[in-house]
Enzyme design. Sequence first.
Site, PDB file in Angstrom:
ATOM      1  N   LYS A  74     -21.793  30.413 169.693  1.00  0.00           N
ATOM      2  CA  LYS A  74     -23.106  30.218 170.323  1.00  0.00           C
ATOM      3  C   LYS A  74     -23.934  29.189 169.567  1.00  0.00           C
ATOM      4  CE  LYS A  74     -23.449  34.715 172.516  1.00  0.00           C
ATOM      5  NZ  LYS A  74     -23.961  36.086 172.399  1.00  0.00           N
ATOM      6  N   SER A 109     -26.075  40.043 176.238  1.00  0.00           N
ATOM      7  CA  SER A 109     -26.783  39.318 175.184  1.00  0.00           C
ATOM      8  C   SER A 109     -27.945  38.458 175.684  1.00  0.00           C
ATOM      9  CB  SER A 109     -25.805  38.462 174.376  1.00  0.00           C
ATOM     10  OG  SER A 109     -25.361  37.384 175.162  1.00  0.00           O
TER      11      SER A 109
END
Length: 790
Positions: A739, A696
């Site tokens: 996140k 990511s």
Amino acid sequence: MAEADIDDLIEIIEKEGNIEDIPKDLPMMPVRDVVVFTDMLLPLFVGREKSIKAIEECIEFDRYIFLAAQKDSEVENPKVNDVYDVGTIGRVQKMIKLPDGRIKALVQGIAKARVNQFTKKRKFFKVNVEILIDAEPEELDIKIEALMRNVKENSEKLLALKGELAGDVGDLLSHIESPGKLADLVASNLNLKVEDAQDLLEITDTLERLNKVNDLLARELDLSTVQAKIQTNVKDEISRNQRDYYLREQVKAIHRELGESDDKLAEIEDFRRKIKKCRMPEKCKIETFKQLKRLDQMHSDSSEASVVRTYLDCIVELPWSRSTNDSLDIKKACKVLDQNHFGLEKAKERILEYLSVRKLNPKKRGQIICFVGPPGVGKTSLGQAIAKAMKRKFHRVSLGGIRDEAEIRGHRRTYIGSMPGRILQGLRQCGTNNPVFMLDEIDKLGNDFRGDPSSALLEALDPEQNFEFSDHYLNMPFDLSNVMFILTANIADTIPSALLDRMEVIHIPGYTHQEKIEIAKTHLFPRKLKENGLIRRSIHISPNAMASIVSEYTLEAGVRGLERRLDAICRKIARKIAEGKKGRFPVTKQNLVRYLGPPRFMPELDQEESQVGLATGLAWTEVGGEHLYIEISLFQGKGELMVTGQIGEVMQESARAALTYTKANQERLGIDKKAFDETDIHIHVPAGAIPKDGPSAGIAMATALVSAFTNRKVNNKVAMTGEISLRGRVLPIGGLKEKALGALRAGIKHVIIPEKNKKDLYDIPRTVKSKLKFTCVRDVDEALEIALEK
Ligand code: ADP
């Protein structure tokens, strides 16, 4: 005859009377329970007044008296109809008057007779009789002889069976030649019922009588044989019992001699009692008793005995049928959960649903719940709260680092020091078979050559098979279906897929700044006050100070660090109070340093200004979401790529893909073609000691590369997450919520996410969305547009 003569009459009659001489009118005496046959010598105790009169009277009749059996022996004062009319004329041989007034007489049967008429009934009975003569066969043919021999033989057998001397009687019988006499002799000794004997008496045909006697004799013989058999069995049984008892006493004596004495016996007895008490399934009970028997036969100091003893100890302490009653009051449960935890709506809702279903259908095998989330978000304490709400016991086992299947399923008993697995040990400690059983850190389960613990766990957890969970140590099935298993994990990715398949995962992503402040105010702080012996009035933490504790003294997804900080403050104040200081102690943002030292985290200090070649990525780790920096340096060289910072293979590949993308689009991005050939590229991801991996960070790497080559700064308030393809497409990622919380903690204002993750924004708390701007992008170009400063 005079009175005195009767009193001590002892006279033995030598001469037998002639039948014709017997008077036809005679006194009659009813006799009870016996039928008198001819030739029979019978002692009689005469007690009834009428009978005494009759027997006294008989002296006048040459001592002849008619004896008739009474139909019902219970009748005390018999009437004419109460006696049979066929009887026997007897002659008194001997008579003694006893001191109590009764008369003892010895009477011999002389002849059979039938009553014609009762001539006197008042003082005693007097009857007129007709003598009955037996019809003897004319000659003894072979059939009669055979019959007689049969009767004689059977009589001897019967006597032998009854333990009487057969020899003399045999002699006596062998001298009898008349079938009638034989029949009477045998019949009078057979202890027949009165009716049967009377029937016999009334048969005048001697052959017929003998036949009947033969039948009765045969029956009696059968009866006596069976009786004798039973008696021998009983005797055998008694003597075996006696023998066992005797031997057992001897064994006891031997044990005592060996110094093992009564302790061992008491121990065995104790086990026996406990085994019976713990109500285990019949199959298991049989096996357990077998082991107990083994123990009984061993020397109590032998090592093997101690293995068996530990085993039995374990068995009797397991809660085979002990359980607590569930409290399934949903409102109360809701209250308990709210009391213990702030927020966590989704998890609480799911728990209450679970309890409701249990209430409506107690038999439904529940799904296994698994809480997944970073440390300190309340997974364990939530499990405890569930147990409290249901009034069940709670047990927790950490599975972190377990590689050995035996940890779950136990060791075989052949190993010295073997033990049951953690699950049964836990149940043994709980003492009930329906606790809330928490298996922590299921994601850290390993496996190697010692077997696969996850497969054992599968058997324990699967409601379809766990009612017969087999532990190697126990070596018999144990029912786990009443246990409520709750699992916890930090991340779902590493949970063995077979296990994951059977669970219902509830994500607890971590708390926002505001949530942490609320938790601290409503739960952690009051609890710490209490734990440190303080009262509410003695401390006041200002809102600013609380916010500062959360943001500058902790950096975490959960609240464990926060709890520790509050504890530290309370401790310091407790000391002051203990030293005698009085008053109220305010904690403010200004004096916080005194309690906690200088701030540890400066959210915005990390990267005060935007820089070239430095992009912010977002990672999802076990401890929640985190931001990470991608640093890129370019220097003169030959176009080599170097990647450092303990990054894994996937991340390295991401870096290469980002570089390829940049090279491929060099012209459009405004990068000089030669730049790649003359420069070496170093990509570093700081916090170099911590291993990192995952795709990511691709978008952040591409951004940092373009920034470095084009010399444009990356906005330091912007963070980004997303995998990239070589064509520059941005692909979706996981853990967006975590996140986002991580980004907020790091002081980020704007987050770039893949278009495909748009749906996940639904899960992000509104408070987070109000502070963070989210932009969805489809390709790298769109991201560069936002992130790079002009
Ligand atoms: P985990 O098992 O997830 O690592 P714990 O259950 O040990 O976390 O929680 C750590 C501490 O934080 C506990 O003292 C717990 O009471 C507290 N805590 C966590 N979440 C909450 C919450 N939502 N409300 C109140 N206290 C909480």
